[in-house]
Design a protein around this motif. Structure first.
Motif, short mmCIF file in Angstrom:
data_model
loop_
_atom_site.label_atom_id
_atom_site.label_comp_id
_atom_site.label_asym_id
_atom_site.label_seq_id
_atom_site.Cartn_x
_atom_site.Cartn_y
_atom_site.Cartn_z
N VAL A 1 20.88 -5.20 -30.92
CA VAL A 1 21.91 -6.22 -31.12
C VAL A 1 23.25 -5.70 -30.64
O VAL A 1 23.49 -4.48 -30.58
CB VAL A 1 22.02 -6.64 -32.61
N GLU A 2 24.11 -6.63 -30.29
CA GLU A 2 25.46 -6.33 -29.82
C GLU A 2 26.44 -6.91 -30.83
O GLU A 2 26.37 -8.09 -31.16
CB GLU A 2 25.65 -6.95 -28.45
N LEU A 3 27.33 -6.08 -31.35
CA LEU A 3 28.36 -6.56 -32.26
C LEU A 3 29.49 -7.13 -31.42
O LEU A 3 30.19 -6.41 -30.70
CB LEU A 3 28.86 -5.42 -33.14
N VAL A 4 29.64 -8.45 -31.49
CA VAL A 4 30.59 -9.17 -30.64
C VAL A 4 31.71 -9.70 -31.52
O VAL A 4 31.49 -10.15 -32.64
CB VAL A 4 29.90 -10.34 -29.91
N ASP A 5 32.92 -9.64 -30.97
CA ASP A 5 34.10 -10.10 -31.70
C ASP A 5 35.00 -10.83 -30.71
O ASP A 5 35.31 -10.30 -29.65
CB ASP A 5 34.83 -8.88 -32.30
N ASP A 6 35.39 -12.04 -31.05
CA ASP A 6 36.22 -12.82 -30.12
C ASP A 6 37.50 -12.10 -29.72
O ASP A 6 38.05 -12.32 -28.65
CB ASP A 6 36.60 -14.17 -30.76
N THR A 7 38.01 -11.22 -30.58
CA THR A 7 39.27 -10.56 -30.27
C THR A 7 39.12 -9.58 -29.11
O THR A 7 40.11 -9.17 -28.52
CB THR A 7 39.81 -9.80 -31.49
N ILE A 8 37.90 -9.19 -28.79
CA ILE A 8 37.71 -8.27 -27.67
C ILE A 8 36.81 -8.89 -26.60
O ILE A 8 36.37 -8.20 -25.70
CB ILE A 8 37.10 -6.92 -28.13
N ALA A 9 36.57 -10.20 -26.70
CA ALA A 9 35.64 -10.82 -25.75
C ALA A 9 36.13 -10.68 -24.33
O ALA A 9 35.33 -10.52 -23.41
CB ALA A 9 35.47 -12.31 -26.09
N GLY A 10 37.44 -10.72 -24.11
CA GLY A 10 37.96 -10.63 -22.75
C GLY A 10 37.65 -9.31 -22.07
O GLY A 10 37.49 -9.25 -20.86
N ARG A 11 37.53 -8.24 -22.83
CA ARG A 11 37.30 -6.94 -22.22
C ARG A 11 35.92 -6.85 -21.59
O ARG A 11 35.69 -6.03 -20.71
CB ARG A 11 37.49 -5.83 -23.25
N VAL A 12 34.99 -7.68 -22.05
CA VAL A 12 33.66 -7.65 -21.46
C VAL A 12 33.71 -8.00 -19.99
O VAL A 12 32.91 -7.53 -19.19
CB VAL A 12 32.73 -8.62 -22.22
N ALA A 13 34.65 -8.83 -19.62
CA ALA A 13 34.71 -9.32 -18.25
C ALA A 13 35.77 -8.62 -17.42
O ALA A 13 36.19 -9.12 -16.39
CB ALA A 13 34.97 -10.83 -18.26
N ASP A 14 36.23 -7.45 -17.86
CA ASP A 14 37.31 -6.77 -17.15
C ASP A 14 36.76 -6.15 -15.87
O ASP A 14 35.85 -5.33 -15.90
CB ASP A 14 37.89 -5.67 -18.05
N ASP A 15 37.35 -6.53 -14.71
CA ASP A 15 36.81 -6.03 -13.45
C ASP A 15 37.26 -4.62 -13.12
O ASP A 15 36.93 -4.09 -12.08
CB ASP A 15 37.19 -6.98 -12.30
N ARG A 16 38.00 -3.95 -14.01
CA ARG A 16 38.38 -2.57 -13.75
C ARG A 16 37.21 -1.61 -13.92
O ARG A 16 37.35 -0.42 -13.70
CB ARG A 16 39.53 -2.16 -14.67
N VAL A 17 36.06 -2.11 -14.35
CA VAL A 17 34.92 -1.22 -14.55
C VAL A 17 34.44 -0.59 -13.25
O VAL A 17 33.70 0.38 -13.27
CB VAL A 17 33.74 -1.94 -15.23
N LEU A 18 34.84 -1.14 -12.12
CA LEU A 18 34.40 -0.58 -10.85
C LEU A 18 35.41 0.40 -10.26
O LEU A 18 35.24 0.87 -9.14
CB LEU A 18 34.12 -1.69 -9.84
N THR A 19 36.47 0.71 -10.97
CA THR A 19 37.43 1.69 -10.48
C THR A 19 37.12 3.02 -11.14
O THR A 19 37.19 3.16 -12.35
CB THR A 19 38.87 1.27 -10.81
N GLY A 20 36.76 4.01 -10.33
CA GLY A 20 36.43 5.31 -10.87
C GLY A 20 35.05 5.32 -11.49
O GLY A 20 34.18 4.52 -11.14
N PRO A 21 34.81 6.23 -12.44
CA PRO A 21 33.49 6.34 -13.07
C PRO A 21 33.12 5.06 -13.80
O PRO A 21 33.99 4.30 -14.22
CB PRO A 21 33.68 7.51 -14.05
N PRO A 22 31.82 4.80 -13.98
CA PRO A 22 31.41 3.58 -14.69
C PRO A 22 31.98 3.54 -16.09
O PRO A 22 31.96 4.54 -16.81
CB PRO A 22 29.88 3.70 -14.72
N GLU A 23 32.51 2.38 -16.47
CA GLU A 23 33.04 2.23 -17.82
C GLU A 23 31.89 2.15 -18.81
O GLU A 23 30.95 1.39 -18.63
CB GLU A 23 33.89 0.97 -17.91
N ARG A 24 31.96 2.92 -19.85
CA ARG A 24 30.90 2.93 -20.86
C ARG A 24 31.08 1.74 -21.79
O ARG A 24 32.08 1.64 -22.48
CB ARG A 24 30.94 4.23 -21.65
N ALA A 25 30.13 0.84 -21.79
CA ALA A 25 30.20 -0.32 -22.66
C ALA A 25 29.92 0.10 -24.10
O ALA A 25 29.25 1.11 -24.35
CB ALA A 25 29.18 -1.36 -22.21
N PRO A 26 30.40 -0.65 -25.08
CA PRO A 26 30.04 -0.37 -26.47
C PRO A 26 28.53 -0.33 -26.63
O PRO A 26 27.82 -1.17 -26.07
CB PRO A 26 30.67 -1.53 -27.25
#
Length: 484
Positions: free
Chosen positions: A313-338
């Protein structure tokens, strides 16, 4: 969008102008949704053709960027209230905000990834997309006349906007606007995916073997969602192209194998993915979170849509929903998702769900509308750990990866780029149908076609160019009243 849909059918390349209902026919959600998509496509295309790809009205326009009194542009910037059109999409900012207080993106003070560029020029831009809103996020959607709390009916699509920054080398606005598209192109993923259930004869030079019944074997129709969990380059493969298994090394170039078995026990070294047979629409609202124990309002309508020990399961919270779609994950090393959490116990009486420990993950706490989203991948038989440290599956290119019931996916890169890059939150939808024993997927002469992600569809608009203490707002275009 993670709704309980049968499938999505709108394709602008078919040039349909309307969906026409016929008498005495079965009514499907896909037909109604396609009609809405047809009208939106026509309207937004017309607005973009008339006004341009990114423009604000001269009167009532929003998203003008300005300096904050007493602060450097690198510390904070103001965002004016009003409207703007990006690729024909109406974007609205209801009240003046700043970079750090924008409503659709929670930024973390003290985190370098969230700060504005400090020692180089940058372009501030608007990023726009749509996300699904259900009665879980907005209780007003429910019709109370149908009972309390009322059944879940139609969902909504919400336009989301974020103001972000990208560093550039140009010190003039004219040159910065020429550089800006190339900077955005570096964010865009190159990965593609194929899907199938009916399979050809297995290659003789690979150790993997097809099951006897090589077709979709699920008991009912499904809409599978395959979503990138942690972004970055694809997971490494061995020189033969086969995903590296825990046993003997395969010799064939395009085997069938399980994604989880590919790197059991290894630390995550590339992009990962997760999948759901219900388009990730199975969610459980969280009332409270005490350590690793969550109290939920429901455990699902039935066993098929419930929780079991071992589920991810994924603990999802509307207050951080926008970060899921942040396109900075392709800059530098892969961003580690929660990390996806594993269900250890379910108390059906007190509605308690016990999850495994965070293992050092940042605990986001509870904000607005928290819930658990169920994903359906499990470790492969014989493995003791779900390999990547984010709880998802290794995204391996160049091999068929088993999901369940005969459904398989294949990741690859477009062009000559190797390995492909994948953006966190991007996803593909795969309808599986029992009537044909297969998935509904575009075909070409050599089999299933590689396709780009179905979403997330991002739209961009430059707003300002910042050099030193100077803020040039001219990249934000405006238009006068038509006919005025």
């Amino acid at each position: 969008m993670q709704g309980d849909f049968s499938r999505t059918t709108f394709d602008p390349r078919k040039h349909y102008s309307a969906v026409l209902a016929q008498q005495g026919r079965v009514q499907l959600d896909a037909d109604f949704n396609e009609q809405g998509a047809v009208l939106l496509h026509q309207l937004r295309t017309m607005v973009a053709d008339v006004l341009g790809p990114a423009v604000a009205p001269a009167a009532g326009g929003g998203f003008a960027i300005g300096a904050v009194d007493g602060r450097r542009p690198q510390e904070d910037l103001t965002i004016s209230a009003g409207r703007m059109y990006v690729d024909g999409i109406l974007v609205e900012n209801d009240a003046e905000a700043t970079y750090w207080t924008q409503p659709d993106l929670r930024l973390r003070i003290g985190h370098s990834a969230d700060e504005l560029p400090q020692n180089e020029p940058f372009v501030l831009y608007l990023r726009v997309w749509e996300r699904l809103i259900t009665a879980l996020q907005d209780p007003a959607i429910r019709e109370v006349a149908l009972g309390a709390p009322g059944p879940d009916t139609a969902a909504r699509a919400k336009t989301v906007w974020q103001v972000a920054a990208v560093a550039v080398t140009a010190r003039t606005t004219e040159e910065a606007l020429k550089e800006f598209p190339a900077r955005l192109a570096a964010f865009r993923p190159t990965g593609r995916m194929r899907a199938r259930a009916r399979q050809p004869v297995a290659p003789a030079d690979c150790q993997y073997h097809l099951p006897v019944d090589s077709r979709f074997r699920g008991p009912e129709n499904q809409l599978y969602r395959i979503e990138v969990h942690s972004g970055g380059p694809a997971w490494p493969t061995d020189p033969t192209g086969c995903p590296t298994p825990t046993g003997p090394t395969p010799t064939g170039p395009t085997p069938t194998g399980t994604a989880v078995a590919a790197h059991s026990g290894a630390a995550r070294r590339g992009a990962t993915f997760k999948w759901s047979r219900e388009n990730a629409s199975v969610v459980f609202p969280v009332v409270s979170l005490n350590g690793s124990t969550a109290r939920v309002t429901t455990l699902g309508r039935d066993g098929k849509l419930g929780l079991e020990v071992g589920d991810r399961v994924e603990l999802v919270d509307d207050t951080i929903a926008g970060r899921v779609a942040d396109d900075r994950v392709l800059t530098g090393p892969p961003e580690r998702a929660p990390r996806l959490r594993r269900v250890l116990a379910v108390d059906a009486v007190d509605l308690l769900v016990t999850l495994d420990d965070q293992d050092g993950d940042e605990d986001c706490g509870l904000g607005a509308n928290p819930f658990l989203r169920r994903w359906d991948h499990r470790p492969a038989p014989g493995t003791t750990t779900a390999v990547p440290d984010d709880g998802a599956l290794p995204l391996v290119e160049g091999g068929w990866l088993d999901l369940e019931d005969g459904v398989q996916v294949w990741f690859e890169t477009a062009g000559e780029t190797t390995p492909g890059t994948y953006r966190r939150g991007d996803h593909w939808l795969v309808p599986a149908r029992t009537a044909v024993g297969d998935v509904l997927w575009p075909q070409r002469a050599d089999g299933p076609a590689p396709v780009e992600p179905d979403g997330v569809r991002y739209h961009y608009a430059p707003l300002a160019h910042v050099v030193g203490q100077g803020v040039d707002p001219s990249p934000r275009r405006t238009f006068p009243p038509l006919g005025g």
